[in-house]
Scaffold this active site. Structure first.
Site, PDB file in Angstrom:
ATOM      1  N   LYS A 150       0.768  -1.254   0.094  1.00  0.00           N
ATOM      2  CA  LYS A 150       0.059   0.198   0.046  1.00  0.00           C
ATOM      3  C   LYS A 150       0.803   1.146   0.045  1.00  0.00           C
ATOM      4  O   LYS A 150       1.929   1.253   0.638  1.00  0.00           O
ATOM      5  CB  LYS A 150      -0.792  -0.031   1.269  1.00  0.00           C
ATOM      6  CG  LYS A 150      -1.990   0.958   1.369  1.00  0.00           C
ATOM      7  CD  LYS A 150      -2.902   0.815   2.429  1.00  0.00           C
ATOM      8  CE  LYS A 150      -3.931   1.877   2.682  1.00  0.00           C
ATOM      9  NZ  LYS A 150      -4.835   1.591   3.854  1.00  0.00           N
ATOM     10  N   SER A 225      -9.125   1.953   2.934  1.00  0.00           N
ATOM     11  CA  SER A 225      -8.323   2.681   1.951  1.00  0.00           C
ATOM     12  C   SER A 225      -7.338   1.875   1.172  1.00  0.00           C
ATOM     13  O   SER A 225      -6.567   2.584   0.479  1.00  0.00           O
ATOM     14  CB  SER A 225      -7.673   3.814   2.767  1.00  0.00           C
ATOM     15  OG  SER A 225      -6.893   3.128   3.884  1.00  0.00           O
ATOM     16  N   GLY A 248     -11.383  -0.402   9.033  1.00  0.00           N
ATOM     17  CA  GLY A 248     -11.858  -1.387   8.047  1.00  0.00           C
ATOM     18  C   GLY A 248     -10.979  -1.517   6.642  1.00  0.00           C
ATOM     19  O   GLY A 248     -11.527  -2.036   5.916  1.00  0.00           O
ATOM     20  N   SER A 249      -9.957  -0.643   6.486  1.00  0.00           N
ATOM     21  CA  SER A 249      -9.305  -0.349   5.406  1.00  0.00           C
ATOM     22  C   SER A 249      -8.657  -1.610   4.776  1.00  0.00           C
ATOM     23  O   SER A 249      -8.151  -1.570   3.639  1.00  0.00           O
ATOM     24  CB  SER A 249      -8.160   0.590   5.653  1.00  0.00           C
ATOM     25  OG  SER A 249      -8.847   1.891   6.065  1.00  0.00           O
TER      26      SER A 249
END
Length: 587
Positions: A150, A225, A248-249
């Protein structure tokens, strides 16, 4: 009129009205020019970042083409279809070379990002890492595995942007601890994936790099995200990725894209080198974790990361190695379950997924016990939102200084910009009609004193104690519950921040939680959605209905939860759910 005003402002001085007017006009013109120059500077930064990304794409495409010319007989589809465990075995035994696997995944990633805009930047140093692993004496657990990371997880020489213009300036000086450990285990980081602006959204769009799309339906969001990770892995362009999760990404993109994803206990994996836009938030911690196509891949990744190298590089991480015995256990489980948290009822297909999974687990010999999480409305507004907006949102709004606000964030930004008194007044007016909206606005007002913040921290600790007590009263091993889904239409997540109550709960509690796909949306689900009422008949209920419409064929998932530090048990439960759902689909 202007001349009279100038005389009032400067009564003691002789004023030449025409000169003063010229000065006033000049100042206004200078302000306009200054603002234009600022915007132009921002635009230049964004253009430079895009140019760097495009050059990286061209470089990787050229490298793939050269490899293809040298080795034209590569069986691309066969390699891409191999599960991670089988692929690692083939690499270790030598029947596949790391070079072949890397370029196969690079080629696929180029194709997937062209369709979905999921890769923020390719990592050209992956070719150097390819040479490095071949010099290592011992083959690590992830030997030769291409891996995506990420955007905000630092890789030396590359930007960690968080989707913000102000982060476009300085590349990372060294790898994050997790990237170092992955490399030590033989993995090859090859791509950094796209994120929403500021990371505080579960869509995946920012003004610099644009909107990432769901690979199964380009009208839908991949979630966020860690949305770039979700799209790239689901599209087949990566076999394993590292995301992060603060509300909750990891789990939401896994739900939206039909992947398996694990949010560990926050401190189980090192956070060193994973920057966030607003630092210092400790009441609810960010967690890094793996995302992949199956649960065994998550387990292998955790096993590789929970090693002496990580414990040495980051002494703040508890030195707890992966417990294979717990993960491999076949003992029956005592499982708590619920299909709604009472705060934000999810679409019918997500509740159906929990009930179907409950039935399959019961038939397999596990004991299922109804469980009701306490006071979710209180947790969402008083504990979760007040953690992030303790200052009324000022630190978050500062992130957008000198930046263009992404359209998907405008509703959140506009709410934060309302003065505290205005938020409280609006909350008072809305309370009788729309209590959820009123409490949301009130929470955005933040806290007014250090004493209030200390009390807030105490409330979180007290809630964890209450939750664990209820868990232990029922003698639960794990909990089965819903996760938000199916995939939202792009643009809707920013309008429904509080719809993440199903996932944010386990960030507040700091419990390990994972997501497993178990089904897909059916025509019957879509018909039932037309009857969806929500719980409050407010604008949020109606917006959720619009957000998930048109999802036939998209993935439907469930969430699996364990107590803190029991990632292996959580994964073992996820594996059981995965196996039973696969058996059902095959029947």
């Amino acid at each position: 009129m202007i001349q009279q005003q100038l005389r009032q402002l400067l009564p003691e001085r002789e004023v030449d009205p025409s000169a003063a007017l010229t000065l006033l006009c000049g100042s206004a013109a200078a302000a306009v020019v200054w603002k234009w120059l600022g915007k132009r500077q921002i635009q230049k930064k964004m253009e430079e970042a895009r140019r760097t990304r495009d050059e990286g794409v061209k470089k990787m495409a050229k490298a793939v083409q050269q490899f293809r010319e040298q080795v034209p007989s590569v069986q691309t589809d066969a390699i891409l279809s191999l599960p991670l465990l089988e692929l690692t075995g083939r690499l270790r035994e030598g029947s596949l070379s790391p070079k072949t696997v890397l370029y196969t995944y690079l080629e696929k990633a180029l194709e997937v990002t062209q369709q979905t805009n999921c890769v923020r930047h390719f990592i050209p140093e992956c070719e150097e890492q390819l040479q490095e692993i071949q010099r290592q004496r011992e083959k690590g657990l992830l030997y030769g595995i291409p891996i995506s990371i990420k955007d905000h997880i630092s890789h030396k020489g590359h930007l960690s942007t968080c989707g913000l213009v102000q982060c476009l300036g300085t590349p990372a000086q060294e790898d994050s601890v997790l990237v170092k450990v992955l490399k030590r285990q033989g993995a090859i980081p090859f791509a950094m994936t796209n994120v929403p602006q500021s990371l505080f959204n579960y869509d995946c769009s920012n003004p610099t790099f644009g909107q990432t799309l769901n690979p199964f339906n380009h009208q839908k969001s991949p979630g966020g995200s860690s949305g770039g990770e979700g799209a790239l892995i689901a599209g087949g362009g990566s076999i394993l990725g590292i995301g992060s999760d603060m509300g909750g990404s990891i789990r939401l993109p896994s739900s939206f894209c039909g992947l398996c994803g694990l949010k560990p206990t926050a401190e189980r994996l090192s956070l060193s080198g994973a920057g966030v836009p607003v630092g210092g938030i400790v009441a609810v911690r960010c967690a890094l974790g793996p995302m992949a196509r199956d649960v065994d891949s998550l387990a292998l990744c955790m096993k590789a990361l929970l090693c002496e190298e990580m414990f040495r590089l980051d002494p703040t991480v508890p030195p707890i190695p992966f417990n294979e015995e717990v993960y491999s256990s076949c003992a029956p489980l005592r499982i708590g379950y619920y299909d709604t948290d009472g705060y934000f009822p999810l679409p019918p297909c997500m509740r159906r997924a929990v009930q179907d999974t409950r039935g399959a687990l019961q038939a397999a010999g596990h004991q299922l016990v109804p469980f009701s999480p306490p006071r979710i409305h209180h947790v969402m507004t008083e504990l979760f939102l007040k953690t992030f907006f303790a200052d009324g949102g000022r630190a978050w709004l500062d992130m957008f200084t000198g930046d263009t606000v992404d359209p998907n964030l405008k509703s959140q930004v506009n709410c934060c910009k309302i003065p505290r008194v205005g938020k409280k007044l609006l909350a008072l007016i809305l309370k009788p009609l729309f209590p959820r909206l009123a409490d949301y606005l009130s929470a955005l007002g933040g806290m007014r004193s250090v004493k209030e913040m200390w009390n807030h921290h105490h409330q979180i600790e007290a809630y964890r104690t209450e939750f664990i007590a209820r868990w232990r009263e029922l003698r639960l091993d794990v909990v089965l519950c819903p996760v938000l889904g199916p995939a939202f239409t792009t643009g809707y997540p920013g309008k429904l921040l509080t719809a993440i109550s199903s996932t944010m709960l386990y960030n507040v509690l700091n419990f390990p939680a994972g997501v497993v796909p178990v089904s897909t949306v059916t025509e019957a689900d879509e018909e039932e959605l037309k009857l969806y009422q929500g719980c409050c008949d407010d604008p949020w209920d109606r917006t959720l209905k619009q957000a998930v419409a048109g999802a036939v064929g998209l993935p439907v998932a469930v969430q699996c939860v364990a107590l803190p530090w029991q990632e292996e048990l959580c994964l073992r439960f996820m594996k059981e759910v995965e196996t039973l759902s696969q058996e059902k689909r095959a029947a």
